[in-house]
Design a protein around this motif. Structure first.
Motif, mmCIF file in Angstrom:
data_model
loop_
_atom_site.group_PDB
_atom_site.id
_atom_site.type_symbol
_atom_site.label_atom_id
_atom_site.label_comp_id
_atom_site.label_asym_id
_atom_site.label_seq_id
_atom_site.Cartn_x
_atom_site.Cartn_y
_atom_site.Cartn_z
ATOM 1 N N MET A 1 76.139 81.990 24.447
ATOM 2 C CA MET A 1 76.056 80.596 24.068
ATOM 3 C C MET A 1 74.699 80.312 23.452
ATOM 4 N N ILE A 2 74.710 79.364 22.567
ATOM 5 C CA ILE A 2 73.495 78.973 21.847
ATOM 6 C C ILE A 2 73.406 77.458 21.848
ATOM 7 N N ARG A 3 72.219 76.951 22.059
ATOM 8 C CA ARG A 3 72.049 75.507 21.911
ATOM 9 C C ARG A 3 71.190 75.225 20.693
ATOM 10 N N LEU A 4 71.501 74.114 20.061
ATOM 11 C CA LEU A 4 70.733 73.591 18.938
ATOM 12 C C LEU A 4 70.009 72.372 19.474
ATOM 13 N N TYR A 5 68.690 72.318 19.292
ATOM 14 C CA TYR A 5 67.980 71.161 19.805
ATOM 15 C C TYR A 5 66.838 70.739 18.892
ATOM 16 N N ASP A 6 66.477 69.471 19.038
ATOM 17 C CA ASP A 6 65.320 68.890 18.372
ATOM 18 C C ASP A 6 64.236 68.694 19.420
ATOM 19 N N THR A 7 62.999 68.572 18.969
ATOM 20 C CA THR A 7 61.892 68.296 19.875
ATOM 21 C C THR A 7 61.236 66.985 19.457
ATOM 22 N N LYS A 8 61.049 66.098 20.431
ATOM 23 C CA LYS A 8 60.372 64.830 20.177
ATOM 24 C C LYS A 8 59.442 64.553 21.341
ATOM 25 N N ASP A 9 58.176 64.343 21.018
ATOM 26 C CA ASP A 9 57.158 64.067 22.032
ATOM 27 C C ASP A 9 57.189 65.095 23.161
ATOM 28 N N GLY A 10 57.421 66.353 22.790
ATOM 29 C CA GLY A 10 57.433 67.436 23.765
ATOM 30 C C GLY A 10 58.739 67.607 24.520
ATOM 31 N N ASP A 11 59.689 66.697 24.326
ATOM 32 C CA ASP A 11 60.985 66.794 24.996
ATOM 33 C C ASP A 11 61.995 67.479 24.085
ATOM 34 N N GLU A 12 62.801 68.340 24.670
ATOM 35 C CA GLU A 12 63.858 69.018 23.930
ATOM 36 C C GLU A 12 65.137 68.199 24.069
ATOM 37 N N ILE A 13 65.738 67.840 22.941
ATOM 38 C CA ILE A 13 66.938 67.016 22.921
ATOM 39 C C ILE A 13 68.065 67.844 22.329
ATOM 40 N N ALA A 14 69.027 68.175 23.177
ATOM 41 C CA ALA A 14 70.127 69.043 22.753
ATOM 42 C C ALA A 14 71.009 68.328 21.750
ATOM 43 N N GLY A 15 71.266 68.984 20.631
ATOM 44 C CA GLY A 15 72.134 68.426 19.609
ATOM 45 C C GLY A 15 73.529 69.014 19.657
ATOM 46 N N TYR A 16 73.627 70.272 20.090
ATOM 47 C CA TYR A 16 74.934 70.894 20.185
ATOM 48 C C TYR A 16 74.834 72.150 21.033
ATOM 49 N N ILE A 17 75.937 72.502 21.674
ATOM 50 C CA ILE A 17 76.027 73.743 22.430
ATOM 51 C C ILE A 17 77.172 74.545 21.829
ATOM 52 N N PHE A 18 76.839 75.690 21.256
ATOM 53 C CA PHE A 18 77.826 76.547 20.619
ATOM 54 C C PHE A 18 78.333 77.566 21.636
ATOM 55 N N LYS A 19 79.643 77.619 21.792
ATOM 56 C CA LYS A 19 80.249 78.626 22.657
ATOM 57 C C LYS A 19 80.455 79.917 21.869
ATOM 58 N N GLU A 20 81.035 80.884 22.541
ATOM 59 C CA GLU A 20 81.294 82.180 21.935
ATOM 60 C C GLU A 20 82.206 82.058 20.715
ATOM 61 N N ASN A 21 82.008 83.001 19.808
ATOM 62 C CA ASN A 21 82.902 83.210 18.667
ATOM 63 C C ASN A 21 82.975 82.035 17.696
ATOM 64 N N VAL A 22 81.870 81.335 17.541
ATOM 65 C CA VAL A 22 81.795 80.278 16.534
ATOM 66 C C VAL A 22 80.553 80.503 15.686
ATOM 67 N N PHE A 23 80.519 79.838 14.543
ATOM 68 C CA PHE A 23 79.348 79.896 13.689
ATOM 69 C C PHE A 23 78.305 78.936 14.248
ATOM 70 N N ALA A 24 77.123 79.440 14.509
ATOM 71 C CA ALA A 24 76.031 78.614 15.017
ATOM 72 C C ALA A 24 74.912 78.621 13.984
ATOM 73 N N SER A 25 74.426 77.430 13.662
ATOM 74 C CA SER A 25 73.357 77.365 12.675
ATOM 75 C C SER A 25 72.714 75.996 12.698
ATOM 76 N N SER A 26 71.551 75.940 12.098
ATOM 77 C CA SER A 26 70.973 74.662 11.698
ATOM 78 C C SER A 26 71.473 74.498 10.267
ATOM 79 N N TYR A 27 72.672 73.950 10.152
ATOM 80 C CA TYR A 27 73.448 74.032 8.910
ATOM 81 C C TYR A 27 72.752 73.370 7.724
#
Length: 137
Positions: A1-27
């Motif tokens: 699994m892969i998570r996509l996240y942004d960082t703001k003021d030192g906090d990580e904000i999850a944008g998406y959680i990719f499960k197995e067998n999918v395309f994961a990217s910062s599209y």
């Protein structure tokens, strides 16, 4: 699994959680060929297949059906983004948690709860309270 996240003021904000067998990217970064503002992080041990922008363009030329695959991936990403946006606008935190549990219940055991809370737009404390409340019902 892969998570996509942004960082703001030192906090990580999850944008998406990719499960197995999918395309994961910062599209958007991939398509525009600019440095991304988001980070991809593996949450479990992963075996990744990686393709660069130039090679993908070559594949489009060599295998025209790759355009269909890419379009299907983009369509699914768009649908997911629309559903998430609507949920943030229309649903209460408890409703977002319920939907997450129904759609991605397996992740409740695999992903740290602070990441699920961030992904759901809920504080970790609220997520814990909601989870306990729903377990009692």
């Amino acid at each position: 699994m892969i998570r996509l996240y942004d960082t703001k003021d030192g906090d990580e904000i999850a944008g998406y959680i990719f499960k197995e067998n999918v395309f994961a990217s910062s599209y958007d970064s991939f398509l525009r060929q600019v440095p991304g503002i988001q980070t991809l992080e593996t949450l479990e041990e992963c075996e990744l297949l990686v393709i660069g922008y130039t090679r993908l363009q070559q594949l489009y030329d060599e295998l025209p059906k790759m355009h269909i695959v890419a379009r299907k991936v983009a369509e699914q990403r768009f649908i997911n983004a629309q559903l998430m946006l609507s949920s943030f606008i229309l649903d209460s935190p408890e409703e977002r948690y319920r939907k997450f549990a129904v759609q991605h219940g397996d992740l409740l055991l695999r992903v740290p709860h602070h990441i699920i809370a961030s992904y759901s737009g809920i504080t970790p404390v609220s997520l814990s309270r909601i989870g306990r409340r729903l377990m009692v019902q």
